[in-house]
Design a protein around this motif. Structure first.
Motif, PDB file in Angstrom:
ATOM      1  N   LEU A   1       0.737  -1.175  -0.018  1.00 38.41           N
ATOM      2  CA  LEU A   1       0.153  -0.127   0.041  1.00 38.41           C
ATOM      3  C   LEU A   1       0.869   1.452   0.032  1.00 38.41           C
ATOM      4  N   TRP A   2       2.023   1.180   0.547  1.00 42.60           N
ATOM      5  CA  TRP A   2       3.045   2.379   0.539  1.00 42.60           C
ATOM      6  C   TRP A   2       4.299   1.785   0.801  1.00 42.60           C
TER       7      TRP A   2
ATOM      8  N   LYS B   1      -3.316   5.276   6.635  1.00 43.45           N
ATOM      9  CA  LYS B   1      -3.586   3.893   5.816  1.00 43.45           C
ATOM     10  C   LYS B   1      -4.355   3.038   6.814  1.00 43.45           C
TER      11      LYS B   1
ATOM     12  N   SER C   1      -8.089   3.597   6.010  1.00 41.42           N
ATOM     13  CA  SER C   1      -8.375   3.651   4.623  1.00 41.42           C
ATOM     14  C   SER C   1      -8.881   2.395   3.675  1.00 41.42           C
TER      15      SER C   1
END
Length: 108
Positions: A86-87, A105, A108
């Motif tokens: 995701l990141w 995050k 989300s």
């Protein structure tokens, strides 16, 4: 926002993991940089428990794992949920910015 002002998340998400890919611990200046990184990671883990588990992976001990993430700069941070990235951040992130970003995050 300083670490001390952040509140831990309310719900645990057992599949959220922050992988921290670390350089080998030999070489000039690496030991002190690694000590500083580890101290920051300890503070971050305290804030993010139990929602995010931080796993430290040293390149010297696990070179195949580190190379599988194609990190061009170490340390590198990879946030995963159920195995999906995701990141990512390569290099040292700003201590004050990473915790709020990861907490967002989670939600989300």
């Amino acid at each position: 926002m300083p670490f001390s002002q952040l509140k831990p998340p309310r719900q645990a998400a057992s599949t959220d993991v922050l992988l921290v890919l670390l350089p080998p611990t030999h070489g000039e200046g690496i030991a002190s940089q690694l000590a500083s990184t580890n101290a920051s990671l300890d503070r971050l883990q305290t804030l993010l428990e139990p929602a995010i588990r931080i796993l430290r992976i040293n390149e010297a001990s696990h070179p195949a794992v580190v190379s599988s993430f194609h990190a061009t700069e170490l340390p590198a941070f990879v946030f995963l949920r159920q195995g999906i990235e995701l990141w990512r951040h390569q290099g040292l992130p700003d201590d004050e910015a990473i915790a709020p970003l990861l907490l967002r995050k989670i939600n989300s």
